[in-house]
Motif scaffolding. Structure first.
Motif, PDB file in Angstrom:
ATOM      1  N   LEU A 465      18.719 -14.437 -18.699  1.00 30.05           N
ATOM      2  CA  LEU A 465      19.578 -13.816 -17.677  1.00 30.05           C
ATOM      3  C   LEU A 465      18.907 -14.084 -16.339  1.00 30.05           C
ATOM      4  CD1 LEU A 465      20.984 -10.384 -18.924  1.00 30.05           C
ATOM      5  CD2 LEU A 465      21.982 -12.701 -19.130  1.00 30.05           C
ATOM      6  N   SER A 466      17.642 -14.354 -16.391  1.00 30.05           N
ATOM      7  CA  SER A 466      16.920 -14.534 -15.102  1.00 30.05           C
ATOM      8  C   SER A 466      17.340 -15.824 -14.125  1.00 30.05           C
ATOM      9  CB  SER A 466      15.497 -14.490 -14.974  1.00 30.05           C
ATOM     10  OG  SER A 466      15.213 -15.627 -16.042  1.00 30.05           O
ATOM     11  N   SER A 467      17.553 -16.821 -14.860  1.00 25.70           N
ATOM     12  CA  SER A 467      17.960 -17.928 -14.231  1.00 25.70           C
ATOM     13  C   SER A 467      19.488 -17.602 -13.493  1.00 25.70           C
ATOM     14  CB  SER A 467      18.177 -19.203 -15.228  1.00 25.70           C
ATOM     15  OG  SER A 467      16.719 -19.559 -15.612  1.00 25.70           O
ATOM     16  N   ILE A 468      20.487 -17.250 -14.326  1.00 23.31           N
ATOM     17  CA  ILE A 468      21.767 -16.935 -13.811  1.00 23.31           C
ATOM     18  C   ILE A 468      21.662 -16.021 -12.764  1.00 23.31           C
ATOM     19  CG2 ILE A 468      23.766 -15.881 -14.651  1.00 23.31           C
ATOM     20  CD1 ILE A 468      23.231 -16.331 -17.564  1.00 23.31           C
ATOM     21  N   LEU A 469      20.710 -15.330 -12.677  1.00 22.49           N
ATOM     22  CA  LEU A 469      20.715 -14.182 -11.293  1.00 22.49           C
ATOM     23  C   LEU A 469      20.443 -15.153 -10.206  1.00 22.49           C
ATOM     24  CD1 LEU A 469      20.588 -11.387 -10.288  1.00 22.49           C
ATOM     25  CD2 LEU A 469      18.422 -11.318 -10.765  1.00 22.49           C
ATOM     26  N   GLY A 470      19.530 -16.213 -10.312  1.00 22.04           N
ATOM     27  CA  GLY A 470      19.250 -17.321  -9.041  1.00 22.04           C
ATOM     28  C   GLY A 470      20.561 -17.941  -8.757  1.00 22.04           C
ATOM     29  N   SER A 479      21.838 -21.176  -0.670  1.00 21.27           N
ATOM     30  CA  SER A 479      20.585 -21.110  -0.062  1.00 21.27           C
ATOM     31  C   SER A 479      19.700 -20.764  -1.271  1.00 21.27           C
ATOM     32  CB  SER A 479      20.217 -20.748   1.146  1.00 21.27           C
ATOM     33  OG  SER A 479      18.966 -20.663   1.572  1.00 21.27           O
ATOM     34  N   ASP A 480      18.925 -21.688  -1.703  1.00 23.05           N
ATOM     35  CA  ASP A 480      17.771 -21.332  -2.532  1.00 23.05           C
ATOM     36  C   ASP A 480      16.811 -20.520  -2.170  1.00 23.05           C
ATOM     37  OD1 ASP A 480      16.924 -21.412  -5.296  1.00 23.05           O
ATOM     38  OD2 ASP A 480      15.511 -22.695  -4.957  1.00 23.05           O
ATOM     39  N   THR A 481      16.676 -20.610  -0.757  1.00 22.03           N
ATOM     40  CA  THR A 481      15.455 -19.902  -0.060  1.00 22.03           C
ATOM     41  C   THR A 481      16.063 -18.410   0.223  1.00 22.03           C
ATOM     42  OG1 THR A 481      14.867 -21.580   1.407  1.00 22.03           O
ATOM     43  CG2 THR A 481      14.734 -19.465   2.541  1.00 22.03           C
ATOM     44  N   SER A 482      17.517 -18.110   0.388  1.00 24.20           N
ATOM     45  CA  SER A 482      18.114 -16.880   0.516  1.00 24.20           C
ATOM     46  C   SER A 482      17.876 -16.295  -0.695  1.00 24.20           C
ATOM     47  CB  SER A 482      19.736 -17.203   1.200  1.00 24.20           C
ATOM     48  OG  SER A 482      19.502 -17.467   2.504  1.00 24.20           O
ATOM     49  N   ALA A 506       9.865 -15.186 -11.628  1.00 25.31           N
ATOM     50  CA  ALA A 506      10.355 -15.620 -10.302  1.00 25.31           C
ATOM     51  C   ALA A 506      10.480 -17.124 -10.263  1.00 25.31           C
ATOM     52  CB  ALA A 506       8.952 -15.339  -9.599  1.00 25.31           C
ATOM     53  N   ALA A 507       9.803 -17.866 -10.771  1.00 24.25           N
ATOM     54  CA  ALA A 507      10.137 -19.253 -10.942  1.00 24.25           C
ATOM     55  C   ALA A 507      11.581 -19.655 -11.385  1.00 24.25           C
ATOM     56  CB  ALA A 507       9.066 -20.141 -11.629  1.00 24.25           C
ATOM     57  N   ALA A 508      12.088 -18.878 -12.396  1.00 27.87           N
ATOM     58  CA  ALA A 508      13.346 -18.943 -12.871  1.00 27.87           C
ATOM     59  C   ALA A 508      14.549 -18.822 -12.028  1.00 27.87           C
ATOM     60  CB  ALA A 508      13.477 -18.007 -14.256  1.00 27.87           C
ATOM     61  N   ASN A 509      14.082 -17.969 -11.136  1.00 26.12           N
ATOM     62  CA  ASN A 509      15.339 -17.486  -9.951  1.00 26.12           C
ATOM     63  C   ASN A 509      15.459 -18.821  -9.300  1.00 26.12           C
ATOM     64  OD1 ASN A 509      16.447 -15.119  -8.695  1.00 26.12           O
ATOM     65  ND2 ASN A 509      15.632 -16.247  -7.016  1.00 26.12           N
ATOM     66  N   SER A 510      14.328 -19.395  -8.659  1.00 25.16           N
ATOM     67  CA  SER A 510      14.569 -20.811  -7.947  1.00 25.16           C
ATOM     68  C   SER A 510      15.100 -21.798  -8.676  1.00 25.16           C
ATOM     69  CB  SER A 510      12.888 -21.009  -7.356  1.00 25.16           C
ATOM     70  OG  SER A 510      12.996 -21.953  -6.141  1.00 25.16           O
ATOM     71  N   SER A 511      14.319 -21.900  -9.932  1.00 26.34           N
ATOM     72  CA  SER A 511      14.953 -22.977 -10.644  1.00 26.34           C
ATOM     73  C   SER A 511      16.503 -23.047 -11.249  1.00 26.34           C
ATOM     74  CB  SER A 511      13.805 -23.449 -12.125  1.00 26.34           C
ATOM     75  OG  SER A 511      12.681 -23.950 -11.653  1.00 26.34           O
ATOM     76  N   GLY A 512      16.623 -21.799 -11.603  1.00 28.91           N
ATOM     77  CA  GLY A 512      18.248 -21.727 -11.986  1.00 28.91           C
ATOM     78  C   GLY A 512      19.109 -21.636 -10.794  1.00 28.91           C
ATOM     79  N   ALA A 549      27.427 -25.568 -14.934  1.00 30.72           N
ATOM     80  CA  ALA A 549      27.366 -24.459 -15.917  1.00 30.72           C
ATOM     81  C   ALA A 549      26.514 -25.152 -17.108  1.00 30.72           C
ATOM     82  CB  ALA A 549      28.771 -23.999 -16.581  1.00 30.72           C
ATOM     83  N   VAL A 550      26.656 -26.392 -17.570  1.00 31.04           N
ATOM     84  CA  VAL A 550      26.005 -27.040 -18.803  1.00 31.04           C
ATOM     85  C   VAL A 550      24.540 -27.004 -18.382  1.00 31.04           C
ATOM     86  CG1 VAL A 550      25.683 -29.287 -19.943  1.00 31.04           C
ATOM     87  CG2 VAL A 550      27.911 -28.055 -19.733  1.00 31.04           C
ATOM     88  N   LEU A 551      24.064 -27.448 -17.124  1.00 27.49           N
ATOM     89  CA  LEU A 551      22.859 -27.630 -16.709  1.00 27.49           C
ATOM     90  C   LEU A 551      22.112 -26.225 -16.610  1.00 27.49           C
ATOM     91  CD1 LEU A 551      22.954 -30.477 -14.047  1.00 27.49           C
ATOM     92  CD2 LEU A 551      22.239 -30.808 -16.320  1.00 27.49           C
ATOM     93  N   LEU A 552      22.944 -25.200 -16.144  1.00 30.13           N
ATOM     94  CA  LEU A 552      22.300 -23.826 -16.154  1.00 30.13           C
ATOM     95  C   LEU A 552      21.995 -23.296 -17.490  1.00 30.13           C
ATOM     96  CD1 LEU A 552      21.727 -21.125 -14.554  1.00 30.13           C
ATOM     97  CD2 LEU A 552      24.075 -20.768 -14.898  1.00 30.13           C
ATOM     98  N   LEU A 553      22.686 -23.825 -18.584  1.00 29.55           N
ATOM     99  CA  LEU A 553      22.627 -23.173 -19.791  1.00 29.55           C
ATOM    100  C   LEU A 553      21.309 -24.088 -20.447  1.00 29.55           C
ATOM    101  CD1 LEU A 553      23.270 -21.881 -22.722  1.00 29.55           C
ATOM    102  CD2 LEU A 553      24.723 -23.841 -23.053  1.00 29.55           C
ATOM    103  N   VAL A 554      21.037 -25.315 -19.949  1.00 28.40           N
ATOM    104  CA  VAL A 554      19.790 -25.905 -20.357  1.00 28.40           C
ATOM    105  C   VAL A 554      18.691 -25.074 -19.692  1.00 28.40           C
ATOM    106  CG1 VAL A 554      18.594 -28.030 -20.061  1.00 28.40           C
ATOM    107  CG2 VAL A 554      20.984 -28.263 -20.603  1.00 28.40           C
ATOM    108  N   MET A 555      18.774 -24.830 -18.304  1.00 32.24           N
ATOM    109  CA  MET A 555      17.534 -24.020 -17.799  1.00 32.24           C
ATOM    110  C   MET A 555      17.274 -22.562 -18.406  1.00 32.24           C
ATOM    111  SD  MET A 555      15.104 -24.050 -15.829  1.00 32.24           S
ATOM    112  CE  MET A 555      15.588 -25.703 -14.732  1.00 32.24           C
ATOM    113  N   CYS A 556      18.562 -21.945 -18.622  1.00 34.20           N
ATOM    114  CA  CYS A 556      18.211 -20.742 -19.400  1.00 34.20           C
ATOM    115  C   CYS A 556      17.574 -20.909 -20.572  1.00 34.20           C
ATOM    116  CB  CYS A 556      19.658 -20.292 -19.656  1.00 34.20           C
ATOM    117  SG  CYS A 556      20.682 -19.441 -18.266  1.00 34.20           S
TER     118      CYS A 556
END
Length: 575
Positions: A465-470, A479-482, A506-512, A549-556
């Motif tokens: 879920l962490s990548s989904i939160l980001g 904004s990825d910064t925000s 923490a990294a997953a938040n930014s990468s996701g 959505a597809v690329l997010l699934l890959v990151m998750c």
């Protein structure tokens, strides 16, 4: 003296995770109010970002004072520190990076650079890779904040891309580089907000940048293939996959090497230039078997019935492309070479160590702010680091001065460009300062702790879920910064409570988060406005949401595997 000491003690505040009936779940209802306010104002009511940030900050302050019993003075001081950090070093980087970009526009060398890239190939599919992916990444490296989409979508239209397709390509391309955009501003923010959330020594910009550099390169390999698929379907992939693979692989490899072994702020500059050079070299020995005339192709049925812009160059175009003198082409690329050299010097071991100490870097305790963590120890986030010389924004000022000299821009014109940059960014400046103030209030009042404790009940499932939160954070704020400012500390605290690796989450938040960029209302509005389709953002949204959505699934999946022995070796170890 005794009275003053009593006053200080009265103002001192210690974080409590469960202020409402000693229940984390009940407390979480109040802790999430400011974030819900921000999301609803931006995503549902379409309130201007700066106003939504200010209102949400107000909600966070009210909750901090009334629910968490944070003294009013401490709450306001916390917000002031966050706002100050929002300007320096965050906005200091962004403003000066965009100033350097504006200098190239003023001198006309931005157009020289654009024409240089247009001449590489007449094939629109190849141009999508070079302009949207490689050049867009270079713009993201320097400016970010919607600049790559606004610029590349206009360039693609001029090359002959139909409107919705141009917008879709520009938005999808603006993914892999985002985490390191604006000289790694999102990573800098992430390092700062997470450093005070846990005692792990790896929670700094360098290590977090290295971890992100072991995630986003996977996206980089895929994104160029997606671009040619969007431009020309299966035929595009079948006929141009060598260029797509070379661009993606070289970009990803350079992104990994730069973020792990060279310089986190320089990551996207190095990766984008390396990828562009690799594609140019490839095209000297290989060309697609055919160059179909895609400029006049109609949009897919789900797209709007908009007449495509006639091509000025590209497939089937006969208009002669202006050729610039070699010396002017060299000058067009000079600003990026200058930036690389300056940052490389500043990141040399002895130089970096020297600049990290006084008088070049000063660490001060934020005046009057006295906050203790739940463990009774002072929060490290109450210390403000003012690295006035080694800050990326200051290095960009030096690069800007040298750029003005090389591009032969008069001092008056350079100063006017700087003034215009501040004027153009007046609303983003307020937005970033408000969001960072919000993040500091959430973190230092204990609201982030509460949400972290609540989310930790998900256990190892939070890895997924962490990548989904980001992704949600970027989709709403644009904004990825925000997103990192809002959720970075939350990810770390959740990891600590769930027994997961804080650097990974923490990294997953930014990468996701980078995958939410293409569907954020702000980016959609920028793309729609650039192609003359203001008010029809929904048409573009439907073109890109599935890819998001597809690329997010890959990151998750990648992050989940990195949290297991399968790919756990990819996480940087403690220095």
């Amino acid at each position: 003296m005794a009275a003053m000491a009593d006053l200080v003690l009265a103002e001192q505040f210690q974080i409590v995770t469960d202020p409402v009936a000693d229940s984390v779940a009940l407390s979480a209802i109040f802790a999430v109010l400011s974030l819900l306010t921000l999301f609803l104002l931006l995503g549902v009511f379409r309130v201007r970002a700066w106003l939504a940030g200010v209102i949400s900050l107000g909600v966070a302050l009210i909750v901090a004072v009334t629910v968490y019993s944070m003294p009013v003075g401490q709450a306001l001081l916390s917000a002031s520190e966050g706002a100050a950090f929002g300007f320096f070093p965050i906005l200091w980087i962004v403003i000066n990076a965009i100033w350097v970009y504006n200098l190239t526009v003023v001198s006309g060398h931005f157009d020289v650079l654009r024409r240089s890239m247009e001449r590489v190939s007449p094939d629109l599919r190849i141009q999508a890779i070079i302009v949207a992916f490689c050049f867009g990444a270079l713009l993201e490296a320097l400016a970010g904040f919607g600049t790559p989409v606004a610029v590349t979508v206009v360039m693609l239209m001029a090359l002959g891309f139909p409107p919705v397709r141009a917008a879709s390509v520009a938005l999808i391309a603006n993914t892999a580089p985002v985490a390191f955009g604006a000289l790694a501003t999102p990573i800098t923010t992430l390092g700062t907000v997470t450093a005070g959330a846990a005692s792990d020594p790896r929670l700094n910009a360098d290590t977090l940048g290295a971890m992100v550099g072991r995630q986003t390169p996977i996206l980089a390999v895929v994104v160029p293939l997606v671009l040619v698929a969007v431009v020309d379907g299966r035929r595009g992939v079948r006929q141009t996959w060598p260029a797509a693979v070379v661009a993606g692989f070289v970009f990803g490899a350079a992104q990994f090497v730069a973020s792990n072994y060279i310089s986190v702020p320089l990551t996207d500059i190095i990766a984008s230039l390396a990828a562009a050079a690799a594609v140019v070299l490839l095209l000297r020995v290989w060309q697609p078997v055919e160059t179909p005339d895609l400029a006049l192709a109609t949009e897919a049925p789900s797209g709007p019935a908009v007449a495509p812009v006639a091509p000025t160059a590209g497939a089937g175009a006969t208009t002669a492309v202006r050729r610039d003198a070699p010396a002017e082409v060299v000058r067009a690329y000079a600003p990026y070479a200058i930036i690389i050299v300056i940052f490389a010097i500043a990141n040399l071991g002895p130089v970096k160590d020297a600049l990290a100490h006084e008088p070049w870097t000063v660490v001060v305790k934020w005046p009057g702010l006295d906050v203790l963590g739940a463990n009774g120890k002072p929060l490290t986030s109450t210390n403000f680091t003012f690295g006035w010389l080694p800050a990326a924004g200051t290095l960009m000022v030096i690069a800007g001065v040298l750029t003005a000299v090389v591009l032969r821009i008069r001092p008056g014109a350079a100063l006017r460009a700087c003034g215009r940059t501040y004027a153009e960014l007046r609303q983003p400046i307020v937005t970033v300062m408000a969001v960072l103030a919000l993040a500091y209030v959430l973190n230092q009042s204990g609201q982030t702790n509460t949400l972290g404790a609540f989310l930790a009940t998900a256990g190892s499932v939070f890895l997924f879920l962490s990548s989904i939160l980001g992704w949600i954070g970027v989709a709403v704020t644009g904004s990825d910064t925000s997103s990192n400012a809002l959720f970075g500390a939350l990810q770390v605290q959740t990891a600590a409570k769930a027994g997961l690796d804080p650097v990974l989450l923490a990294a997953a938040n930014s990468s996701g988060g980078v995958l939410g960029k293409m569907i954020s209302p702000q980016n959609l509005a920028i793309a729609a406005g650039a192609v003359g389709m203001a008010g029809r953002e929904g048409d573009i949204f439907r073109k890109v949401v599935l890819w998001s959505a597809v690329l997010l699934l890959v990151m998750c999946i990648l992050v989940t595997l990195q949290g297991t022995p399968v790919l756990g070796w990819m996480i940087p170890s403690t220095p």
